[in-house]
Scaffold this motif. Structure first.
Motif, short mmCIF file in Angstrom:
data_model
loop_
_atom_site.label_atom_id
_atom_site.label_comp_id
_atom_site.label_asym_id
_atom_site.label_seq_id
_atom_site.Cartn_x
_atom_site.Cartn_y
_atom_site.Cartn_z
N VAL A 11 0.86 -1.19 0.00
CA VAL A 11 0.00 0.00 0.00
C VAL A 11 0.89 1.23 0.00
CG1 VAL A 11 -1.75 1.32 1.26
CG2 VAL A 11 -1.84 -1.16 1.30
N ASP A 12 0.52 2.22 -0.77
CA ASP A 12 1.20 3.52 -0.74
C ASP A 12 0.12 4.58 -0.68
OD1 ASP A 12 2.94 5.57 -0.80
OD2 ASP A 12 3.91 5.04 -2.69
N LYS A 13 -0.22 4.98 0.54
CA LYS A 13 -1.37 5.84 0.77
C LYS A 13 -0.94 7.26 1.08
CE LYS A 13 -5.61 7.08 2.15
NZ LYS A 13 -6.74 7.21 1.21
N SER A 14 -1.48 8.23 0.34
CA SER A 14 -1.20 9.64 0.58
C SER A 14 -2.41 10.30 1.23
CB SER A 14 -0.86 10.36 -0.73
OG SER A 14 -0.73 11.75 -0.51
N TYR A 15 -2.13 11.17 2.20
CA TYR A 15 -3.19 11.93 2.84
C TYR A 15 -3.17 13.40 2.44
CZ TYR A 15 -3.17 7.77 5.79
OH TYR A 15 -3.21 6.47 6.23
N ILE A 16 -2.39 13.72 1.43
CA ILE A 16 -2.27 15.11 0.99
C ILE A 16 -3.42 15.47 0.07
CG2 ILE A 16 -0.83 16.77 -0.24
CD1 ILE A 16 0.35 15.91 2.40
N MET A 17 -4.10 16.56 0.39
CA MET A 17 -5.18 17.09 -0.44
C MET A 17 -4.97 18.58 -0.63
SD MET A 17 -8.50 15.11 1.18
CE MET A 17 -9.60 15.70 -0.12
N THR A 18 -5.32 19.09 -1.80
CA THR A 18 -5.25 20.53 -2.04
C THR A 18 -6.41 21.20 -1.32
OG1 THR A 18 -6.63 20.51 -4.02
CG2 THR A 18 -4.25 20.08 -4.31
N TYR A 19 -6.34 22.52 -1.23
CA TYR A 19 -7.43 23.23 -0.56
C TYR A 19 -8.72 23.15 -1.36
CZ TYR A 19 -9.40 26.54 2.77
OH TYR A 19 -10.16 27.12 3.77
N ASP A 20 -8.60 23.12 -2.67
CA ASP A 20 -9.79 22.97 -3.51
C ASP A 20 -10.43 21.61 -3.27
OD1 ASP A 20 -9.50 25.47 -4.58
OD2 ASP A 20 -8.45 24.79 -6.39
N GLU A 21 -9.61 20.57 -3.11
CA GLU A 21 -10.14 19.24 -2.84
C GLU A 21 -10.79 19.17 -1.46
OE1 GLU A 21 -7.14 16.39 -5.45
OE2 GLU A 21 -6.48 17.14 -3.48
N ILE A 22 -10.20 19.85 -0.50
CA ILE A 22 -10.81 19.92 0.83
C ILE A 22 -12.18 20.58 0.74
CG2 ILE A 22 -10.65 21.02 3.11
CD1 ILE A 22 -8.76 18.72 2.99
N ASN A 23 -12.25 21.69 0.04
CA ASN A 23 -13.51 22.44 -0.07
C ASN A 23 -14.56 21.68 -0.86
OD1 ASN A 23 -12.63 24.65 1.43
ND2 ASN A 23 -11.70 25.63 -0.35
N ALA A 24 -14.10 20.81 -1.77
CA ALA A 24 -15.06 20.01 -2.54
C ALA A 24 -15.66 18.91 -1.70
CB ALA A 24 -14.37 19.43 -3.77
N GLY A 25 -15.01 18.55 -0.61
CA GLY A 25 -15.52 17.53 0.29
C GLY A 25 -15.11 16.13 -0.12
N LEU A 26 -15.36 15.17 0.79
CA LEU A 26 -14.98 13.79 0.58
C LEU A 26 -16.00 12.91 1.29
CD1 LEU A 26 -12.67 11.96 -0.58
CD2 LEU A 26 -11.63 12.05 1.69
N SER A 27 -16.44 11.87 0.60
CA SER A 27 -17.43 10.98 1.18
C SER A 27 -16.92 10.40 2.49
CB SER A 27 -17.75 9.84 0.19
OG SER A 27 -18.66 8.93 0.76
N GLY A 28 -17.78 10.43 3.52
CA GLY A 28 -17.41 9.91 4.83
C GLY A 28 -16.72 10.93 5.70
N TRP A 29 -16.58 12.15 5.21
CA TRP A 29 -15.90 13.21 5.96
C TRP A 29 -16.79 14.45 6.00
CZ3 TRP A 29 -10.53 12.85 7.50
CH2 TRP A 29 -9.93 11.64 7.16
N ASP A 30 -16.73 15.21 7.07
CA ASP A 30 -17.44 16.48 7.20
C ASP A 30 -16.48 17.63 6.99
OD1 ASP A 30 -19.78 15.14 7.88
OD2 ASP A 30 -19.29 15.17 10.03
#
Length: 718
Positions: free
Chosen positions: A462-481
């Motif tokens: 597994v090679d998992k990244s937790y880095i998200m851009t601010y636009d991606e943060i603002n767009a939201g993510l399923s399972g996250w508020d």
């Protein structure tokens, strides 16, 4: 026998009575000529320099720093507190501030032997006043309330009303001013019958600066813990004459101190320190010679005067100025008996100091190779260590490393120190042992040889990244508020990196707020993410969106928070403790204080572990996860705070508090390992979405992929 007339006898009695006086008889002294025995909160920011005249304590950087000395029951072996003369004993110390920074963080406290342990908030808290417990469970304390380069104002025996809530000093408070460059004597006389602690602070001329009485409430009457804290970068303090004493009719002979200095094969060397005006006596253990060739016979008594004893240890300078030092060599096991007598009255002798001697050769610690980085294939980094903490006198360890390839040919042979690394790109082995490479004559025997074989091939599961851009943060993510985080309290340094702050770095490593006209003088430029203005840091405008998970146990997969921390996973203020920070990664943002037992201690770490399905089924081939981290101190005005940590799958990873982000995690499994659930990795390390069904058997779980079945051990089943 010499006969005395009545007159001469009376004269002798009168002279003896005239000479007798009440003096401080130390029954426990804290040595200044060695640094061991002290507990430092942060040895990286505080240095101790031992010396015959004083112990120097130097602060090299800001931050809550503390020095402790625990003596507990050990100091009271020869003294019964109930039979003290006048029910009183004394703690004393001399202190001189030679350099004083303009901070007001220095405190001192004298505590009873059972007042607190190593986990008590009074001796282990961080970023709070050190001794802010309620009540009067101490013998003496002071706190610096104002400070300059020339003076320090202290308030004495002050009691807080709650954690962090100190009363404001008034004119009625017990206060004093200490001058930098002046040695002050602090004496605390403790009357165990009246439960009073009378303190006296005097200058070098003997003038009393301040005195007073503290009615202590400790159930335990015996002092046992000395604690001093200071938060002043570059301050320097000299400590001397520290210990416990009581008044006795003197003069009397003072016991010598005896410390083990060296273990030389089967020989032992003891360093004896005794006072001026005394003669040292000892019974020799085993036939031996000293460094000058003087011979000593087993079982014989020997003596040496103060002015003839100036043996020294390596760190001591100007040896010709220091006397009362003798190195005694012993060559067989037994009891070394040492005592002193007064030069002007040989009949007055001290108590014997009896030291058990064990003369046998000691082996160096066996080295250990720990995998600290893993790459696909056979690539590995081994950190080689040898733990000398349990080896007598903690010798410096040298490790012989012989590196071989898969065919057994030597490709490198070198001597390294504990903590150095050996790297492989292909299969091979390390043969190693530790030895005494410090002394011309080996004091310690070499350790046994051990061989580490690097024959396990690894793949990326597994090679998992937790880095998200601010636009991606603002767009939201399923399972996250999506939650707005406000950093008005300035409780971390993320606001600096999230702001528009921009700094230019020069060739000498210094940095300044970026100036366009100076752009040519910068070797590099570091700037924040620009979500808000740098002038808004620490205000209500220092805010940005983060993502907070609906399920904390799946948000960081393949990392999972340990269940013992479940009580901590709660809403903190107006946002969840867990959050996905833009550009940085996953952060546990709760800055609350965790309560451990009876002591309120800041919880600096959060325990996490890897999804159990990746734990190796072969003890000889552990799996690993590599956690890449970014620190909140990775801000424009600081250096690079990124780091990596390699952890064995099945062991705990400790996430360092709220200012560390997990940017990514990589899982490395040995080739041929099959994870314990669906859709993670094939044996070749490629991501798959193959459907996997679980079949329960009485032996556990069987994984079925295509036409082949694998047990939890990874062996192919027919």
């Amino acid at each position: 026998m010499k006969k005395f007339t009545l007159i001469s006898l009376l004269m002798l009695i009168c002279c003896t009575m005239a000479k007798a006086e009440l003096m401080d008889k130390f029954f426990f002294k804290i040595p200044t000529d060695k640094a061991d025995g002290w507990t430092l909160q942060d040895a990286g920011r505080m240095t101790l320099t031992p010396g015959k005249d004083y112990l120097e304590v130097k602060l090299t950087n800001n931050g809550g720093r503390m020095i402790n000395r625990f003596w507990n029951e050990d100091a009271w072996k020869k003294v019964d507190v109930a039979s003290l003369p006048n029910n009183t004993y004394k703690f004393s110390k001399d202190m001189k501030m030679t350099v004083n920074a303009t901070r007001t963080d220095m405190e001192f406290v004298l505590l009873p032997v059972n007042a607190c342990s190593a986990t008590d908030s009074r001796v282990s808290s961080h970023n709070y006043h050190w001794f802010n417990n309620e009540g009067e469970d101490y013998f003496f304390r002071y706190r610096v309330t104002a400070s300059t380069a020339e003076t320090a104002d202290i308030v004495i025996n002050e009691n807080p009303t709650a954690r962090g809530d100190w009363p404001t000093p008034t004119e009625e408070s017990e206060t004093a001013t200490l001058n930098v460059g002046v040695k002050y004597s602090f004496a605390v006389e403790i009357n165990v019958a009246d439960k009073t602690a009378t303190y006296t602070i005097s200058d070098e001329e003997g003038n009393v600066v301040k005195t007073g009485v503290h009615n202590y409430v400790c159930e335990e009457n015996r002092a046992g813990i000395w604690v001093m804290s200071t938060n002043s970068a570059n301050s320097v303090i000299q400590l001397s004459n520290m210990g416990l004493s009581y008044k006795a009719e003197g003069p009397f002979a003072v016991e010598p101190s005896v410390d083990l200095l060296a273990a030389i094969g089967e020989q032992r060397a003891y360093y004896v320190d005794f006072s001026e005006g005394h003669t040292l006596h000892w019974i020799q253990v085993g036939d031996a010679e000293d460094a000058l060739g003087n011979a000593y016979a087993d079982g014989e008594e020997y003596t040496v005067g103060y002015g003839d004893a100036n043996d020294t240890r390596e760190f001591e300078q100007n040896a010709e100025e220091y006397f009362g030092k003798k190195i005694i060599y012993c060559t067989k096991s037994g009891d070394l008996k040492v005592w002193t007598s007064l030069d002007d009255d040989e009949a007055k002798v001290s108590d014997e100091i009896i030291t058990p001697v064990v003369c046998e050769t000691i082996a160096m610690p066996v080295p250990v190779a720990k995998i600290t980085n893993v790459e696909a294939g056979y690539g590995k980094e081994y950190t080689i260590t040898a733990d000398n903490s349990n080896t007598l006198l903690n010798p410096v360890v040298t490790i012989k490393c012989i590196v071989k390839n898969a065919s057994g040919s030597v490709i490198e042979e070198k001597d390294i120190l504990s903590g150095e690394k050996v790297k492989f790109t292909d299969a091979g082995s390390i043969e190693m042992y530790s030895f005494d490479g410090t002394h011309p004559q080996e004091w310690y025997a070499p350790s046994e040889k051990v061989t580490i074989t690097n024959n396990a091939e690894y793949v990326v599961a597994v090679d998992k990244s937790y880095i998200m851009t601010y636009d991606e943060i603002n767009a939201g993510l399923s399972g996250w508020d999506k939650v707005e985080l406000v950093d008005a309290a300035g409780k971390s340094h993320w606001d600096r990196i999230m702001s528009s702050e921009k700094r230019g770095y020069k060739a000498d490593g210094t940095n300044e707020v970026y100036v366009e006209d100076n752009a040519a003088s910068y070797t590099s430029v570091k700037e924040g993410h620009g979500i808000f203005a740098d002038t808004d840091c620490g205000t209500e405008n220092a805010k940005w969106n983060v993502l907070c998970p609906n399920d904390v146990y799946t948000c960081a997969l393949p990392l999972i928070p340990s269940e013992e921390n479940a009580a901590l996973y709660k809403v903190f203020n107006d946002h969840y403790a867990w959050c996905m920070m833009p550009f940085e990664g996953l952060v546990y943002y709760d800055v609350n204080t965790k309560v451990d037992g009876d002591c309120a201690v800041r919880s600096n770490y959060l325990n996490m572990h890897l999804d159990p399905q990746y734990t190796s089924d072969d003890a000889s081939k552990p799996n690993f996860f590599i956690v890449n981290k970014t620190g909140g101190y990775n801000r424009p005005d600081k250096g690079d705070c990124t780091s990596s940590e390699v952890v064995v799958a099945g062991e705990t990873f400790k996430l360092y508090r709220y200012d560390t982000a997990i940017s990514s995690v990589k899982v490395m499994t040995y080739k041929g390992f099959v994870p314990g659930s669906a859709g993670i990795s094939s044996i070749n390390g490629e991501e798959t979405v193959a459907k996997v069904r679980k079949i329960a058997t009485k032996n556990g779980i069987v994984i079925v992929k295509g036409e082949k079945a694998y047990s939890v051990s990874g062996a192919e089943m027919k």
